[in-house]
Design an enzyme around this catalytic site. Structure first.
Site, mmCIF file in Angstrom:
data_model
loop_
_atom_site.group_PDB
_atom_site.id
_atom_site.type_symbol
_atom_site.label_atom_id
_atom_site.label_comp_id
_atom_site.label_asym_id
_atom_site.label_seq_id
_atom_site.Cartn_x
_atom_site.Cartn_y
_atom_site.Cartn_z
ATOM 1 N N GLU A 263 0.842 -1.194 0.000
ATOM 2 C CA GLU A 263 0.000 0.000 0.000
ATOM 3 C C GLU A 263 0.883 1.252 0.000
ATOM 4 O O GLU A 263 1.875 1.338 0.731
ATOM 5 C CB GLU A 263 -0.887 -0.010 1.244
ATOM 6 C CG GLU A 263 -1.776 1.218 1.384
ATOM 7 C CD GLU A 263 -2.538 1.244 2.709
ATOM 8 O OE1 GLU A 263 -3.591 1.919 2.760
ATOM 9 O OE2 GLU A 263 -2.080 0.606 3.688
ATOM 10 N N LYS A 338 -9.807 0.992 -1.693
ATOM 11 C CA LYS A 338 -9.840 0.809 -0.247
ATOM 12 C C LYS A 338 -11.192 1.302 0.249
ATOM 13 O O LYS A 338 -11.590 2.435 -0.008
ATOM 14 C CB LYS A 338 -8.700 1.573 0.423
ATOM 15 C CG LYS A 338 -8.574 1.278 1.923
ATOM 16 C CD LYS A 338 -7.286 1.864 2.491
ATOM 17 C CE LYS A 338 -7.085 1.459 3.940
ATOM 18 N NZ LYS A 338 -5.803 1.979 4.491
ATOM 19 N N CYS A 372 -5.086 -3.123 3.229
ATOM 20 C CA CYS A 372 -4.716 -2.882 4.627
ATOM 21 C C CYS A 372 -5.900 -2.983 5.593
ATOM 22 O O CYS A 372 -6.368 -4.072 5.920
ATOM 23 C CB CYS A 372 -4.018 -1.524 4.730
ATOM 24 S SG CYS A 372 -3.084 -1.306 6.285
#
Length: 506
Positions: A263, A338, A372
């Site tokens: 990321e 995300k 993440c």
């Protein structure tokens, strides 16, 4: 007397249901689990030509029910609830390659009239007409309960094949040119006559002609390459591209199918904007995203590897998002987002969460990608597992060890509860001249379910903590199929959908 009988072979119709049940009660004496009218209606609606019956003077004397499946979705290790979708028959796939027999029965009063052979011959004709590869079924062993104290199921089947024992189901199937592929344990819950064993039987269509698409059958052993990226001062976009190409060159040299970057791995390019506030600096960094995407697409083709680009900031319609790109080696690409923003991403950068949760098709099957923080929400992984994802990739960025442990432990939980592999890749090192990105902690790795076919601790492989390196690992998706059927626990299969459910909002 038999001269007065009129025998016809037809496709089953809903109006035949009552006659069908009468025949089924006789064929399965003492068996309580009979077909409901909604089951028959569903089969006729989904695959009318696959539902066959023999009528004697207008009454159902025998019946053969079937669906078409993509056999690669199930393999040889499956059970009856799994391959029938718990009798919802949602597993029926008109584009599949195998006719799967879900039931055949004959009224005992008509067993001298070759009713069963007529049904089997009709199935074979149908398979040839539809250009399917074979007929497959889990054949019950109704005579096994009498011998279960003497022989294993395998020994019993071998004796039936050798004609030392007669089994009214398996012996008939063998006489109709079926062969036994293997023994299935726990195939049909509640089948006491068979002690829940079955013989996986197959009849091959010698006239089958594979279509060109079968050249691209997904691989079962897939090689993953993870980049544990070193954050270091990077003077230019060109220098960043050179570093990217170095790792892709190394990993592709090991014939990896995928390479995963972390990321926000391109954060070093933000150093030239350090005189700006954090929110403005990362928006300047977003200007580099499109050029980097183009480079990744070029490298995916040139190095013959599917690239998961980690993530990069993207400006869209006045909002800042954290996105990445799946760059396939065939030249196509897709975007992933995300979904969940951490408090720091919102307060320091003003980032917005994405709105699209999806699985991606690749030449190695379906994959999922969580960036993440997303992996810390179990709903994300479960939704992707329900779409058939077998590998979940997690590019991450954590500055402290406790932040890293949240990602790691949640990734391992996703591997167990979703019966899949989870690969995580993060960045290491320091960036003293980049605000809000000054320190990093990572230990990249590949995690597995925890059962006998996998490492005891659920860790396939992992990197040395806080060291720039690559991690290479092979994962076998066939082991996941075996786990789904024979695992010590079966998290996906044992969900209580009668009590709870999970779905995407429109």
């Amino acid at each position: 007397m038999q001269d007065n009988f009129i025998i016809t072979l037809e496709n089953l119709k809903l109006k035949d249901y009552r006659s069908l049940i009468k025949s089924m009660k006789k064929a399965y004496a003492g068996w309580d689990d009979l077909w409901e009218v909604e089951h028959i209606k569903s089969l006729i609606d989904k695959f009318p030509e696959g539902q066959l019956c023999v009528l004697v003077n207008g009454q159902v004397a025998g019946c053969a029910l079937s669906i078409i499946v993509d056999y690669s979705d199930f393999g040889d290790n499956h059970n009856y609830p799994e391959i029938t979708g718990k009798e919802s028959f949602n597993t029926h796939n008109p584009e599949g390659d195998v006719l799967y027999g879900i039931d055949v029965f004959v009224h005992p009063d008509f067993r001298g009239m070759r009713v069963g052979r007529r049904l089997y011959d009709a199935r074979k004709d149908l398979v040839e007409q539809l250009n399917l590869r074979s007929i497959v079924a889990g054949g019950r062993l109704p005579g096994y309960s009498k011998y279960s104290d003497k022989f294993s199921a395998k020994q019993y089947i071998q004796k039936v094949i050798a004609k030392e024992i007669y089994d009214k189901a398996l012996s008939f199937q063998l006489s109709n040119d079926f062969h036994v592929k293997k023994v299935l344990k726990g195939y049909l819950p509640g089948d006491k006559q068979s002690a829940e064993y079955a013989a996986l039987i197959e009849w091959n269509n010698i006239y089958y002609e594979p279509s060109e698409e079968y050249v691209h059958i997904p691989k079962t052993v897939i090689r993953l390459g993870l980049v544990q990226w070193q954050m270091r001062p990077t003077p230019s976009l060109k220098a960043m591209q050179e570093q990217i190409e170095f790792f892709i060159d190394v990993v592709s040299g090991y014939q990896c199918d995928f390479i995963l970057f972390p990321e926000l791995f391109n954060a070093p390019l933000m150093a030239e904007f350090n005189h700006l506030d954090e929110a403005s600096a990362i928006r300047e960094l977003a200007k580099y995203t499109e050029p980097l995407k183009e480079v990744f697409q070029e490298y995916a083709i040139n190095y013959n590897v599917n690239i998961i680009t980690g993530s990069m900031p993207v400006m869209s319609r006045g909002k800042l998002y954290n996105k990445g790109f799946l760059c396939r080696r065939d030249g196509t690409s897709e975007t992933y987002e995300k979904i969940h923003m951490t408090p720091a991403e919102v307060s320091a950068w003003g980032m917005s969460g994405g709105k699209k949760i999806q699985a991606f098709d690749t030449d190695c099957g379906k994959i999922g990608i969580n960036i993440c923080y997303d992996v810390e929400f179990p709903e994300m992984g479960r939704l992707l597992a329900d779409e058939g994802v077998k590998i979940l990739f997690v590019p991450f960025l954590t500055d402290t060890q406790n932040g890293y442990m949240r990602v790691r432990l949640c990734a391992q939980a996703r591997a167990i509860e979703n019966e899949c592999y989870v690969a995580i890749a993060g960045s290491v090192g320091n960036l003293p001249k980049v605000n809000n990105m000054d320190i990093q902690f990572a230990q990249s790795g590949v995690f597995t379910p925890s059962d006998f076919s996998f490492p005891t601790n659920g860790v396939k492989t992992e990197a040395t903590p806080n060291t720039e390196m690559t991690v290479i690992a092979d994962v076998d998706v066939n082991l996941l199929k075996e786990l789904h059927t024979y695992g010590s626990v079966r998290n996906l299969n044992d969900r209580r959908k009668d009590l709870y459910s999970l779905k995407k909002n429109k």
